[in-house]
Design a protein around this motif. Structure first.
Motif, PDB file in Angstrom:
ATOM      1  N   HIS A   3      -2.506  -5.009  12.054  1.00  0.00           N
ATOM      2  CA  HIS A   3      -3.560  -4.630  13.014  1.00  0.00           C
ATOM      3  C   HIS A   3      -4.948  -4.845  12.422  1.00  0.00           C
ATOM      4  CE1 HIS A   3      -2.879  -1.299  10.390  1.00  0.00           C
ATOM      5  NE2 HIS A   3      -3.643  -0.433  11.026  1.00  0.00           N
ATOM      6  N   ARG A   4      -5.016  -5.354  11.192  1.00  0.00           N
ATOM      7  CA  ARG A   4      -6.305  -5.614  10.555  1.00  0.00           C
ATOM      8  C   ARG A   4      -6.586  -7.114  10.582  1.00  0.00           C
ATOM      9  NH1 ARG A   4      -7.504  -0.572  10.998  1.00  0.00           N
ATOM     10  NH2 ARG A   4      -6.475   0.870   9.583  1.00  0.00           N
ATOM     11  N   ARG A  36      -8.260   2.080  -0.223  1.00  0.00           N
ATOM     12  CA  ARG A  36      -9.494   1.586   0.410  1.00  0.00           C
ATOM     13  C   ARG A  36     -10.625   1.515  -0.613  1.00  0.00           C
ATOM     14  NH1 ARG A  36      -8.897   4.913   6.134  1.00  0.00           N
ATOM     15  NH2 ARG A  36      -7.325   3.536   6.993  1.00  0.00           N
ATOM     16  N   GLY A  47       2.568  -3.641   8.206  1.00  0.00           N
ATOM     17  CA  GLY A  47       1.715  -2.448   8.084  1.00  0.00           C
ATOM     18  C   GLY A  47       0.224  -2.753   8.158  1.00  0.00           C
ATOM     19  N   HIS A  59      -3.137  -5.322  -0.213  1.00  0.00           N
ATOM     20  CA  HIS A  59      -4.196  -4.354  -0.498  1.00  0.00           C
ATOM     21  C   HIS A  59      -3.532  -3.097  -1.020  1.00  0.00           C
ATOM     22  CE1 HIS A  59      -2.806  -2.766   3.362  1.00  0.00           C
ATOM     23  NE2 HIS A  59      -3.430  -1.627   3.074  1.00  0.00           N
ATOM     24  N   ARG A  86       8.060   0.461   1.196  1.00  0.00           N
ATOM     25  CA  ARG A  86       7.369  -0.764   1.633  1.00  0.00           C
ATOM     26  C   ARG A  86       7.666  -1.941   0.706  1.00  0.00           C
ATOM     27  NH1 ARG A  86       1.422   1.216   3.786  1.00  0.00           N
ATOM     28  NH2 ARG A  86       2.070   1.500   5.949  1.00  0.00           N
ATOM     29  N   GLY A 125       2.120   2.358   9.951  1.00  0.00           N
ATOM     30  CA  GLY A 125       1.614   3.582  10.575  1.00  0.00           C
ATOM     31  C   GLY A 125       0.710   3.158  11.724  1.00  0.00           C
ATOM     32  N   GLY A 126      -0.552   2.825  11.364  1.00  0.00           N
ATOM     33  CA  GLY A 126      -1.528   2.372  12.367  1.00  0.00           C
ATOM     34  C   GLY A 126      -1.035   1.153  13.135  1.00  0.00           C
ATOM     35  N   ASN A 153       0.868  -1.184   0.000  1.00  0.00           N
ATOM     36  CA  ASN A 153       0.000   0.000   0.000  1.00  0.00           C
ATOM     37  C   ASN A 153       0.901   1.229   0.000  1.00  0.00           C
ATOM     38  OD1 ASN A 153      -2.295   1.606   0.235  1.00  0.00           O
ATOM     39  ND2 ASN A 153      -2.280   1.503   2.476  1.00  0.00           N
ATOM     40  N   ARG A 162      -8.486  -6.047  -1.588  1.00  0.00           N
ATOM     41  CA  ARG A 162      -9.649  -5.267  -1.131  1.00  0.00           C
ATOM     42  C   ARG A 162     -10.656  -4.991  -2.251  1.00  0.00           C
ATOM     43  NH1 ARG A 162      -7.392  -0.930   3.338  1.00  0.00           N
ATOM     44  NH2 ARG A 162      -6.566  -2.495   4.769  1.00  0.00           N
TER      45      ARG A 162
END
Ligand SMILES: Nc1ncnc2c1ncn2[C@@H]1O[C@H](COP(=O)(O)OP(=O)(O)OP(=O)(O)O)[C@@H](O)[C@H]1O
Ligand SMILES: O=C(O)[C@H](O)COP(=O)(O)O
Length: 393
Positions: free
Chosen positions: A150-151, A62, A147, A59, A36, A372-373, A23, A118
């Motif tokens: 967390h999903r 969004r 990255g 992905h 990345r 990031g997140g 991403n 996605r």
């Protein structure tokens, strides 16, 4: 790390589904920062050299479960091919018969990039059916997408329930650097938190107050603290719902004997643009119709000194609106101090990584996270679903 890594399993001749985070930022279809992609090369080369059939999934943006032409993975796949110095096949879908046929044709050491995961509504819903379809393509799942860890999505978490599941080398590196920094920090440990969204940073400030010796606050989130202390903040950013939380943090720092640094002076502007009027004021004299936009010179000096006297620095979020030159000095000063300190410096991804790059000091940092997140959630002390789902050692 107590999770198996790609080094712990046999990969020769195996079809390996590698979840990566490609991403990357795009402008007019061109990749503007390929970090990345470059960071996944160790894992991809490791697999190629050992004769695996490498199937890459990622992905991009969004697209919310629909095909969005501008979010196809072709630019990433082309860039990867350049970096590897060999052809990389690209599928126009991520599952289905056509993809199965392409996988069937792979020889040991070949690489195939699937389409944006996605584009399928089941991805973000972590639909078990989609996860099964991904799993049918491969013999082994490698998660190298720190990255996106967390999903809990079908290609990051769901698939791990259907295949042997291990971490990639980038995932391993991120978890070990960030994990060591937080579990056994060299002291003094300084955490710098900036950016604009108080809501998003609350949990990380809370956790870092317990772990760090010094917590430095900058950026737009400082003004909620000033307001909570009874100062006029003019048109500066405010999260009115978090005033009590902000005061609570100041109290908590006192109780724990931690140094909690808020800006002493700031740069204010009468307009949000490069040619606006600006001036430096102390925090008790912000004009009612002006907006705080950067930390001031005294604060820059103070923060730089704290950074220089640290052994470990973790930085997440800019000190001001660094994208606009006149408001970039605070972020530049912090980036510079991180570059010059002898402390181990960790940048928590996103905007701070972009700032370090912009100010030409990225190569002076010890670790710049690709998350990031994800790095934020890790620093909050939360479990990352993409890691939890991997096989234990
Ligand atoms: N005083 C300020 N007023 C308004 N916006 C600010 C201010 N200081 C910084 N910003 C903006 O905050 C944005 C970044 O905030 P955000 O909370 O999204 O951080 P972040 O992207 O999560 O940081 P990171 O990615 O490093 O974690 C930047 O675009 C910057 O311009
Ligand atoms: O850019 C990121 O932080 C990751 O790729 C995750 O993207 P997301 O916030 O859209 O899930």
């Amino acid at each position: 790390m107590n999770k198996k890594s790609v080094r712990d399993v046999e990969v020769n001749g195996k079809r390996v589904f590698v979840r990566v985070d490609f991403n990357v930022p795009l402008e007019d279809g061109k990749i503007t920062d390929d970090t990345r992609i470059r960071e996944t090369l160790p894992t991809i080369n490791y697999l190629i050299e050992r004769g695996a059939k490498v199937i890459l999934a990622s992905h991009m943006g969004r697209p919310k479960g629909e095909v969005v032409e501008s979010l196809r993975l072709n630019p990433a796949s082309e860039r990867l091919s350049e970096l590897l110095g060999k052809p990389v096949a690209k599928a126009d879908e991520a599952v289905g018969e056509a993809v199965k046929a392409q996988v069937e044709k792979l020889q040991n050491g070949d690489v195939l990039v699937l389409e944006n995961v996605r584009f399928y509504p089941g991805e973000e819903k972590n639909d078990p059916e989609l996860a099964k379809q991904f799993a049918e393509l491969a013999d082994l799942f490698v998660n190298d997408a720190f990255g996106a860890a967390h999903r809990a999505h079908a290609s990051t978490e769901g698939i791990a329930h259907h295949l042997p599941a291990v971490s990639g080398l980038l995932m391993e590196k991120e978890l070990s650097v960030l994990g060591k920094a937080l579990s056994n920090p060299d002291r003094p440990f300084t955490a710098i938190i900036g950016g604009s969204k108080v809501k998003d940073k609350i949990d990380v400030i809370n956790n870092l107050l317990t772990l760090a010796d010094n917590v430095i606050i900058g950026g737009g989130l400082a003004y909620t603290f000033f307001k909570a202390q009874g100062h006029e903040i003019g048109k500066s950013l405010l999260d009115a719902e978090k005033l009590d939380t902000a005061l609570g943090f100041i109290e908590k720092a006192k109780e724990l004997g931690k140094n909690f640094y808020l800006p002493e002076d700031i740069v204010v502007t009468d307009d949000f643009s490069a040619d606006a009027n600006t001036k430096v004021v102390t925090i008790d004299s912000i004009p009612a119709d002006w907006e705080g936009i950067d930390i001031g010179p005294k604060t820059r000096e103070k923060y730089a000194e704290v950074i220089k006297n640290s052994k470990l620095v973790v930085w997440n979020g800019p000190m001001g609106v660094f994208e606009i030159e006149p408001f970039s000095h605070g972020t530049r000063a912090v980036a510079q101090a991180c570059a010059e300190t002898s402390a181990y410096t960790v940048i928590g991804g996103g905007d701070s990584a972009a700032a370090a790059e912009k100010f030409g000091v990225a190569d002076k940092m010890d670790h710049i996270s690709t998350g990031g997140g994800a790095s934020l959630e890790f620093m909050e002390g939360k479990a990352l679903p993409g890691v939890v789902a991997l096989n234990d050692k």
